[in-house]
Design a protein around this motif. Sequence first.
Motif, PDB file in Angstrom:
ATOM      1  N   GLY A 256       0.792  -1.227   0.000  1.00  0.00           N
ATOM      2  CA  GLY A 256       0.000   0.000   0.000  1.00  0.00           C
ATOM      3  C   GLY A 256       0.821   1.272   0.000  1.00  0.00           C
ATOM      4  N   ALA A 257       2.165   1.164   0.026  1.00  0.00           N
ATOM      5  CA  ALA A 257       3.019   2.346   0.088  1.00  0.00           C
ATOM      6  C   ALA A 257       2.704   3.321  -1.045  1.00  0.00           C
ATOM      7  N   GLY A 258       2.688   4.599  -0.702  1.00  0.00           N
ATOM      8  CA  GLY A 258       2.415   5.624  -1.698  1.00  0.00           C
ATOM      9  C   GLY A 258       0.956   6.003  -1.814  1.00  0.00           C
ATOM     10  N   THR A 259       0.107   5.291  -1.114  1.00  0.00           N
ATOM     11  CA  THR A 259      -1.333   5.566  -1.163  1.00  0.00           C
ATOM     12  C   THR A 259      -1.688   6.712  -0.225  1.00  0.00           C
ATOM     13  N   ALA A 260      -2.681   7.472  -0.577  1.00  0.00           N
ATOM     14  CA  ALA A 260      -3.184   8.544   0.281  1.00  0.00           C
ATOM     15  C   ALA A 260      -4.622   8.226   0.670  1.00  0.00           C
ATOM     16  N   TYR A 261      -4.977   8.619   1.902  1.00  0.00           N
ATOM     17  CA  TYR A 261      -6.348   8.382   2.357  1.00  0.00           C
ATOM     18  C   TYR A 261      -6.950   9.688   2.839  1.00  0.00           C
ATOM     19  N   ALA A 262      -8.125  10.035   2.325  1.00  0.00           N
ATOM     20  CA  ALA A 262      -8.838  11.248   2.718  1.00  0.00           C
ATOM     21  C   ALA A 262      -9.919  10.890   3.735  1.00  0.00           C
ATOM     22  N   TYR A 263      -9.732  11.290   4.992  1.00  0.00           N
ATOM     23  CA  TYR A 263     -10.683  10.961   6.058  1.00  0.00           C
ATOM     24  C   TYR A 263     -12.051  11.593   5.806  1.00  0.00           C
ATOM     25  N   ALA A 264     -12.065  12.770   5.198  1.00  0.00           N
ATOM     26  CA  ALA A 264     -13.327  13.479   4.988  1.00  0.00           C
ATOM     27  C   ALA A 264     -14.241  12.784   3.981  1.00  0.00           C
ATOM     28  N   THR A 265     -13.612  12.157   2.972  1.00  0.00           N
ATOM     29  CA  THR A 265     -14.417  11.510   1.915  1.00  0.00           C
ATOM     30  C   THR A 265     -14.297   9.994   1.949  1.00  0.00           C
ATOM     31  N   TYR A 266     -13.483   9.465   2.868  1.00  0.00           N
ATOM     32  CA  TYR A 266     -13.293   8.016   3.007  1.00  0.00           C
ATOM     33  C   TYR A 266     -12.788   7.411   1.679  1.00  0.00           C
ATOM     34  N   THR A 267     -11.820   8.060   1.079  1.00  0.00           N
ATOM     35  CA  THR A 267     -11.344   7.642  -0.241  1.00  0.00           C
ATOM     36  C   THR A 267      -9.848   7.389  -0.240  1.00  0.00           C
ATOM     37  N   CYS A 268      -9.446   6.250  -0.823  1.00  0.00           N
ATOM     38  CA  CYS A 268      -8.038   5.950  -1.048  1.00  0.00           C
ATOM     39  C   CYS A 268      -7.708   6.412  -2.471  1.00  0.00           C
ATOM     40  N   SER A 269      -6.552   7.006  -2.654  1.00  0.00           N
ATOM     41  CA  SER A 269      -6.163   7.449  -3.999  1.00  0.00           C
ATOM     42  C   SER A 269      -4.718   7.059  -4.283  1.00  0.00           C
ATOM     43  N   SER A 270      -4.408   6.939  -5.579  1.00  0.00           N
ATOM     44  CA  SER A 270      -3.068   6.536  -6.030  1.00  0.00           C
ATOM     45  C   SER A 270      -2.646   5.213  -5.415  1.00  0.00           C
ATOM     46  N   ILE A 271      -3.578   4.320  -5.308  1.00  0.00           N
ATOM     47  CA  ILE A 271      -3.275   3.048  -4.670  1.00  0.00           C
ATOM     48  C   ILE A 271      -2.980   1.968  -5.708  1.00  0.00           C
ATOM     49  N   LYS A 272      -1.829   1.353  -5.574  1.00  0.00           N
ATOM     50  CA  LYS A 272      -1.383   0.349  -6.531  1.00  0.00           C
ATOM     51  C   LYS A 272      -2.380  -0.801  -6.666  1.00  0.00           C
ATOM     52  N   CYS A 273      -2.958  -1.171  -5.545  1.00  0.00           N
ATOM     53  CA  CYS A 273      -3.879  -2.313  -5.557  1.00  0.00           C
ATOM     54  C   CYS A 273      -5.080  -2.088  -6.472  1.00  0.00           C
ATOM     55  N   HIS A 274      -5.355  -0.831  -6.739  1.00  0.00           N
ATOM     56  CA  HIS A 274      -6.499  -0.494  -7.597  1.00  0.00           C
ATOM     57  C   HIS A 274      -6.033   0.174  -8.888  1.00  0.00           C
ATOM     58  N   GLY A 275      -4.862  -0.239  -9.349  1.00  0.00           N
ATOM     59  CA  GLY A 275      -4.360   0.264 -10.620  1.00  0.00           C
ATOM     60  C   GLY A 275      -3.997   1.732 -10.608  1.00  0.00           C
ATOM     61  N   GLY A 276      -3.658   2.260  -9.414  1.00  0.00           N
ATOM     62  CA  GLY A 276      -3.302   3.662  -9.309  1.00  0.00           C
ATOM     63  C   GLY A 276      -4.496   4.581  -9.293  1.00  0.00           C
ATOM     64  N   LYS A 277      -5.685   4.023  -9.286  1.00  0.00           N
ATOM     65  CA  LYS A 277      -6.906   4.824  -9.278  1.00  0.00           C
ATOM     66  C   LYS A 277      -7.359   5.097  -7.846  1.00  0.00           C
ATOM     67  N   SER A 278      -8.508   5.704  -7.709  1.00  0.00           N
ATOM     68  CA  SER A 278      -9.096   5.980  -6.398  1.00  0.00           C
ATOM     69  C   SER A 278     -10.185   4.953  -6.099  1.00  0.00           C
ATOM     70  N   ALA A 279     -10.391   4.686  -4.807  1.00  0.00           N
ATOM     71  CA  ALA A 279     -11.427   3.732  -4.408  1.00  0.00           C
ATOM     72  C   ALA A 279     -12.098   4.235  -3.138  1.00  0.00           C
ATOM     73  N   LEU A 280     -13.414   4.182  -3.130  1.00  0.00           N
ATOM     74  CA  LEU A 280     -14.190   4.622  -1.975  1.00  0.00           C
ATOM     75  C   LEU A 280     -14.213   3.518  -0.922  1.00  0.00           C
ATOM     76  N   TRP A 281     -13.740   3.838   0.280  1.00  0.00           N
ATOM     77  CA  TRP A 281     -13.620   2.845   1.352  1.00  0.00           C
ATOM     78  C   TRP A 281     -14.970   2.298   1.810  1.00  0.00           C
ATOM     79  N   VAL A 282     -15.974   3.122   1.841  1.00  0.00           N
ATOM     80  CA  VAL A 282     -17.279   2.678   2.340  1.00  0.00           C
ATOM     81  C   VAL A 282     -18.218   2.245   1.222  1.00  0.00           C
ATOM     82  N   GLY A 283     -17.738   2.227  -0.014  1.00  0.00           N
ATOM     83  CA  GLY A 283     -18.604   1.827  -1.118  1.00  0.00           C
ATOM     84  C   GLY A 283     -18.286   0.439  -1.606  1.00  0.00           C
TER      85      GLY A 283
END
Length: 431
Positions: free
Chosen positions: A321-348
Amino acid sequence: MDSAALDVGARERGGDGPVVPDSGLGPCSACHGSATNAAPPLGLAGTSSASERGVGAHQQHLKSSSWHAPLQCADCHIVPKSVADPGHIDTALPAELTFSTLAQSDGAKPSWDGVKCSGVYCHGATLSAGTNTAPSWTKVDGSQAACGTCHGLPPGGGHTTNTSCAICHGAVVDASKKIIAPALHIDGKVSASGGGHPTGWGASTVHGPAFNKDPASCTSCHGATLTGGSAKSCETCHSGWKTKCTFCHGGTDNQTGAPPTAVDGKTATTVPGVGRHTSHVTAGATHAAYGCAVCHKVPADALSAGHVDPSPAEVTFSGLGAGTAYAYATYTCSSIKCHGGKSALWVGSLAGGCGACHGGTTPGSLGESHKTHQEKGYGCTTCHSCVVSSSTQISDPTKHVNGSINVCGTGLNYSAGSCTPACHGNESWIP
């Protein structure tokens, strides 16, 4: 003085105290006492002022009270069976004090110096932090009976530092510290029950949220490290709890400690404290199970610095998960390798199949090199046969989304971005 004189004296003073057993000489109040009981006032000299030693705080001890049961004459004196009993009427003043079992409870060693009582159980001799454990006998203004004079608030010593007495002594005192059962207060016994815990406290959905909200509410009784204070060590009832993550969270879908259940007892995936934990920490059709350390700093135990607090769990990516950013306000992971460098909604929910993380099987969606091969009819299995069994079916989840590019196929050699396939010479792969 004869029997008749004693009876007349009692009637004149309104005395109705108890008759001395087997004496036939009339009530004790014929010589001393009041209309309520045989204790002064009046004193033997006819005095009635509490400032006189012969009167003092007699009535404060023998009358009913809002904070203690009435004492008996025998708690401080030898009560004679007859007026004529040896030692009862003599010239020795003041009256002899012989403290009872109650006054000596809990190992107390009471004494009287003619002015004050000290070392008496009833006034907190065996407790600690009381502001006045040696009260003056002739001071009856109520100041020596205030809560805190006999024991501290809280008592101190090995006692809990929690100031809510009713938590453990609810049968005696209410939440406002008002004594509700005088007979149970200063009775030679400690009336405690409940241990301060509500029904069902042992369940993680009750215990975990409370501890997470305010650890000090536990340490005040169980010690700074919860290994025992005025109350038992938590380990006594909950062996291994410090390193058992599921004691406070998780334990519903799996035993990793990942929610559900969250520390506040919630289980819905739409709650940030729950989210997509289960789909990450358990192996699925598209990937192996991920360890908690990929997204969090895993503590050595529950009391590790920064672990227990009321704020949301800190997200600290490492490894895959290194290099990933997480936005607490929107519950979103971004730039995450596991998702092809895209963003993913944690609660969706993750939708879109293969294309949710990478371009899927559409020619050109995975880059020019992929497009060239796809246009020639090559599918995913040509170069990734150890990972997929078809262009849409993962055959080995452990080799998918694992941080590595798994290239495999008959006569295919891939290293450092270059291919040496059977179909052409050594060529550099351009994504």
